[in-house]
Design a protein around this motif. Structure first.
Motif, short mmCIF file in Angstrom:
data_model
loop_
_atom_site.label_atom_id
_atom_site.label_comp_id
_atom_site.label_asym_id
_atom_site.label_seq_id
_atom_site.Cartn_x
_atom_site.Cartn_y
_atom_site.Cartn_z
N SER A 30 0.92 -0.85 -0.06
CA SER A 30 -0.22 -0.26 -0.05
C SER A 30 0.68 1.15 0.19
CB SER A 30 -0.81 -0.14 1.41
OG SER A 30 -0.42 -0.34 2.38
N ARG A 31 1.92 1.09 0.24
CA ARG A 31 3.28 2.54 0.34
C ARG A 31 3.77 2.53 -0.93
NH1 ARG A 31 2.03 4.31 5.69
NH2 ARG A 31 1.34 3.01 6.94
N GLY A 32 4.34 3.28 -1.51
CA GLY A 32 5.19 3.99 -2.60
C GLY A 32 6.57 3.81 -2.06
N LEU A 33 7.37 3.88 -2.65
CA LEU A 33 9.03 3.79 -2.49
C LEU A 33 9.85 5.56 -2.51
CD1 LEU A 33 10.84 1.05 -4.64
CD2 LEU A 33 9.91 1.29 -2.45
N VAL A 51 21.45 1.29 -8.01
CA VAL A 51 21.39 2.26 -6.60
C VAL A 51 21.45 3.56 -6.58
CG1 VAL A 51 21.32 2.65 -4.10
CG2 VAL A 51 21.06 0.05 -5.07
N GLY A 52 22.79 4.18 -6.91
CA GLY A 52 22.90 5.52 -6.85
C GLY A 52 22.04 6.14 -7.92
N LYS A 53 21.86 5.69 -8.97
CA LYS A 53 21.03 6.03 -9.81
C LYS A 53 19.45 6.09 -9.70
CE LYS A 53 24.36 4.12 -13.65
NZ LYS A 53 24.51 3.25 -13.84
N VAL A 54 18.76 5.22 -9.18
CA VAL A 54 17.07 4.92 -9.10
C VAL A 54 16.70 5.65 -8.10
CG1 VAL A 54 15.42 3.30 -8.62
CG2 VAL A 54 16.98 3.16 -10.60
N LYS A 59 20.84 5.80 0.80
CA LYS A 59 22.20 4.90 1.40
C LYS A 59 22.34 3.38 1.58
CE LYS A 59 23.53 8.24 3.94
NZ LYS A 59 24.46 9.69 4.63
N TYR A 60 23.21 2.87 0.80
CA TYR A 60 23.24 1.30 0.63
C TYR A 60 23.79 0.68 2.22
CZ TYR A 60 24.73 -2.47 -0.71
OH TYR A 60 25.28 -4.35 -1.09
N GLN A 61 23.26 0.18 2.69
CA GLN A 61 24.21 -1.14 4.38
C GLN A 61 24.55 -2.27 3.36
OE1 GLN A 61 22.23 0.07 7.48
NE2 GLN A 61 21.94 -2.13 7.85
N ARG A 62 25.50 -3.14 4.04
CA ARG A 62 26.18 -4.43 3.41
C ARG A 62 24.76 -5.03 4.73
NH1 ARG A 62 30.47 -7.64 2.59
NH2 ARG A 62 29.33 -9.71 1.98
N CYS A 63 24.44 -5.90 4.12
CA CYS A 63 23.62 -7.26 4.50
C CYS A 63 24.05 -7.86 5.99
CB CYS A 63 22.82 -8.25 3.91
SG CYS A 63 21.94 -9.76 4.87
N THR A 64 23.60 -7.81 7.03
CA THR A 64 24.65 -8.13 7.58
C THR A 64 24.94 -9.92 8.13
OG1 THR A 64 23.52 -6.65 9.71
CG2 THR A 64 24.68 -8.27 10.45
N VAL A 65 23.49 -10.36 7.55
CA VAL A 65 24.06 -12.04 7.28
C VAL A 65 24.73 -12.14 6.49
CG1 VAL A 65 22.31 -14.01 6.74
CG2 VAL A 65 21.42 -12.36 8.65
N HIS A 66 24.63 -11.75 5.50
CA HIS A 66 25.92 -11.70 4.36
C HIS A 66 26.98 -12.08 4.75
CE1 HIS A 66 22.17 -11.73 1.77
NE2 HIS A 66 22.87 -12.75 1.15
N PHE A 67 27.47 -10.25 5.30
CA PHE A 67 28.28 -10.34 5.85
C PHE A 67 29.31 -11.21 7.30
CE2 PHE A 67 30.90 -7.91 9.69
CZ PHE A 67 31.85 -7.76 9.44
N TYR A 68 28.07 -11.84 7.97
CA TYR A 68 28.25 -12.74 8.73
C TYR A 68 28.89 -14.08 8.36
CZ TYR A 68 26.88 -10.13 13.14
OH TYR A 68 27.16 -9.50 14.56
N ARG A 69 28.07 -13.92 7.31
CA ARG A 69 28.75 -16.06 6.76
C ARG A 69 30.39 -15.50 5.92
NH1 ARG A 69 23.22 -16.53 3.37
NH2 ARG A 69 21.61 -17.19 4.31
#
Length: 112
Positions: A30-33, A51-54, A59-69
């Motif tokens: 129901s909500r836009g971006l 991301v920067g273009k669209v 801000k971009y943040q590295r996914c913590t789960v992927h970082f932990y992996r």
């Protein structure tokens, strides 16, 4: 088992943060971006380029789960629990500055 537990906990934290930022529940359409502030990803190069273009204001943040992996993939099995404990202590801090200070303290105490 530890990885699964850490992953589940981190996913729940990320989902709660996403809901707070977007003011929408998971899968809610129901909500836009408009006003996107944070984009979380796995550091996929294609996504990073777009991301920067669209969403130039986001801000971009590295996914913590992927970082932990990534960290656990190069951590000896016998040290995974210890490393997970250290990472949780760092990520539990309330500010970037506090996290950086905790990371320095953890690194200094690693040899002890």
């Amino acid at each position: 088992m530890v990885r699964g537990s850490v992953e589940e906990t981190l996913n729940e934290l990320l989902e709660a943060e996403a809901e707070k930022l977007t003011q929408a529940a998971r899968y809610e359409r129901s909500r836009g971006l408009d006003g996107v502030k944070l984009i979380v990803g796995d550091k996929c190069l294609g996504m990073l380029e777009v991301v920067g273009k669209v969403f130039p204001e986001a801000k971009y943040q590295r996914c913590t789960v992927h970082f932990y992996r990534n960290v656990f993939s190069v951590t000896p099995r016998s040290k995974v629990k210890l490393v997970a404990k250290m990472l949780k202590a760092i990520h539990a801090q309330e500010s970037k500055k506090a996290s950086q200070e905790k990371a320095k303290a953890v690194m200094l105490n690693c040899g002890k």
